[in-house]
Design an enzyme around this catalytic site. Structure first.
Site, PDB file in Angstrom:
ATOM      1  CG  HIS A 137       0.691   6.697   0.668  1.00  0.00           C
ATOM      2  ND1 HIS A 137      -0.109   7.805   0.809  1.00  0.00           N
ATOM      3  CD2 HIS A 137       0.094   5.712   1.409  1.00  0.00           C
ATOM      4  CE1 HIS A 137      -1.140   7.529   1.604  1.00  0.00           C
ATOM      5  NE2 HIS A 137      -1.046   6.263   1.974  1.00  0.00           N
ATOM      6  CG  HIS A 143      -1.615   1.265   1.500  1.00  0.00           C
ATOM      7  ND1 HIS A 143      -2.718   1.680   0.801  1.00  0.00           N
ATOM      8  CD2 HIS A 143      -1.357   2.248   2.409  1.00  0.00           C
ATOM      9  CE1 HIS A 143      -3.124   2.858   1.249  1.00  0.00           C
ATOM     10  NE2 HIS A 143      -2.309   3.229   2.233  1.00  0.00           N
TER      11      HIS A 143
END
Length: 465
Positions: free
Chosen positions: A298, A293
């Protein structure tokens, strides 16, 4: 990391997760008033029957509000368990409580406590916040849940090998201090295979679903940080890359942080990042933020200066803000940095990390069936965050610049008796609360304007010649 806000208006927590969003954990926290002081208390119980009940009664008797409580195996003595409590109350009540606790428990740690308000700066009734980047050492280990402590419905709950591995990652993060290199991980073959599944599935969608800034930076990460299907990048390499691109750096984290502590990191251009990999039994799902993730969702956009500045200013706005305002900022973060959409080339593209690391929700958000609303912080901050399903609505910005300008205007409405300015040279924040501070800032601005004026003069001379 990933911020989730509950349906109740007074609850907010840092959370994470990707595929299907149907098992995410919510840690509730009720904001205190401006008169309260926040504290984290860790203690071990003495060997007596009913010790925990006696200890908790002391909190009730002293009217100290429990924000979060959990037990976990001691990092200091293998045979003991520690009780970890986040609480808030008035300062004197907290002092009296700790004195009484010592009669029933062995107190291991109390933070911040005496420094939970900025008394030394003459700012009574303002929640403590870090003033320099090394102050993050004081709050980065105040995790709400350790990475090795898994819920019963977690895919890796019954896997003792996986849980031992998670503890290894948590211990590395808890030992980390500002200035240290991020430990390099020798990922297992199973962890790399799990990463590969996620990497393949998402890369099928990126060309048609991700924003152009994401697509521009992903190949750079392949070149400089060895992003590939068969290699999990090292956070130290990623941190150095981000520092050169946008001035951001990475800090490993052991588990969930409170919204206040997580947003405070952004104020210093620090992104708290996990290093562990989700359980291999469900490679397209994780109930918490994992390195898939973080690295795929990000990092590519943190390498984009305009987006990095948006995150940075959101963090600055949180420093010293009330619990209510931190909640609003956390909600805005959730619907932008995690689940935001933008307009590009006549259509919608995703820039939110929660979308860019979740194949199913990424497809849903851009399917034409989802509810799409214009990004307006005044509206967005009150939007209900869905924990167990896809979002009821997604917010679209014309550009990162537009979103940044709207957040700047919104930040001016927050009820904070001062503003702050980030000093990139010292990696610290200056509290602007008197004319002396402001005059110093004006001098710096004048110097920068002199540089701009000189550059324009030289450019004009070249054009005339």
């Amino acid at each position: 990391m990933h911020i989730c806000v509950s349906t109740s208006k007074n609850k907010v927590s840092i959370n994470g997760g990707d595929e299907d969003q149907d098992k995410q954990r919510l840690t509730a926290a009720t904001p205190g008033t401006s008169r309260t002081r926040a504290a984290t208390i860790i203690f071990t119980l003495k060997n007596e029957v009913g010790g925990l009940i006696k200890a908790l009664k002391l909190f009730q008797e002293k009217h100290v509000h429990l924000v979060h409580i959990e037990s976990r195996k001691s990092r200091r003595r293998d045979s003991d368990f520690e009780i970890f409590i986040n609480c808030d109350s008035e300062h004197e009540q907290l002092k009296e409580l700790t004195e009484l606790l010592r009669t029933h428990t062995d107190i291991v740690e109390i933070t911040p406590f005496d420094n939970s308000s900025l008394l030394d700066d003459g700012l009574d009734d303002v929640p403590w916040f870090p003033k320099k980047i090394s102050d993050l050492d004081l709050c980065a280990d105040r995790v709400l849940m350790y990475g090795s402590e898994l819920d019963a419905d977690h895919p890796g709950f019954k896997d003792q090998i996986y849980r031992k591995r998670r503890k290894y990652f948590a211990d590395l993060a808890l030992k980390f201090k500002h200035g240290n290199p991020i430990p390099r991980i020798d990922y297992t073959a199973e962890e790399v295979r799990t990463w590969a599944v996620v990497f393949r599935e998402l890369n099928k969608l990126y060309p048609s679903h991700a924003c152009k800034e994401y697509l521009k930076n992903l190949p750079l990460l392949t070149k400089y940080c060895k992003y590939s299907e068969n290699n999990i990048p090292q956070l130290e390499d990623v941190s150095r890359f981000l520092m050169e691109r946008s001035g951001f750096s990475i800090r490993p984290v052991a588990g969930y942080l409170s919204p206040r502590d997580f947003l405070a990191g952004l104020a210093f251009r620090v992104f708290h990042c996990t290093q562990y990999v989700r359980h291999s039994s469900e490679p397209l799902y994780t109930p918490e933020p994992d390195t898939c993730h973080e690295l795929l969702g990000h990092v590519p956009l943190l390498a984009e200066p305009s987006f990095a500045q948006f995150s940075h200013e959101l963090g600055l706005a949180s420093l010293g803000a009330s619990d209510e305002d931190v909640q609003k900022l956390a909600t805005c973060y959730f619907f932008t940095v995690e689940f935001g959409l933008c307009k590009q080339d006549g259509g919608l593209r995703a820039y939110g990390a929660g979308l860019l690391s979740s194949a199913s929700e990424l497809k849903h958000a851009l399917s034409g069936k989802a509810s799409i609303l214009p990004f307006d912080p005044e509206v967005t901050c009150n939007q209900e965050c869905m924990i167990t399903t896809f979002q009821d609505a997604y917010f679209v910005a014309e550009s990162f610049e537009e979103a940044k300008n709207k957040m700047r205007q919104f930040a001016k409405t927050l009820k904070r008796p001062f503003t702050v300015n980030y000093n990139p040279y010292t990696q610290s924040v200056d509290v602007l609360r008197d004319t002396s501070n402001i005059n110093n800032m004006v001098k710096d601005i004048r110097h920068e304007l002199d540089i701009v004026e000189d550059a324009l003069r030289r450019l004009g001379k070249l054009q005339r010649d």
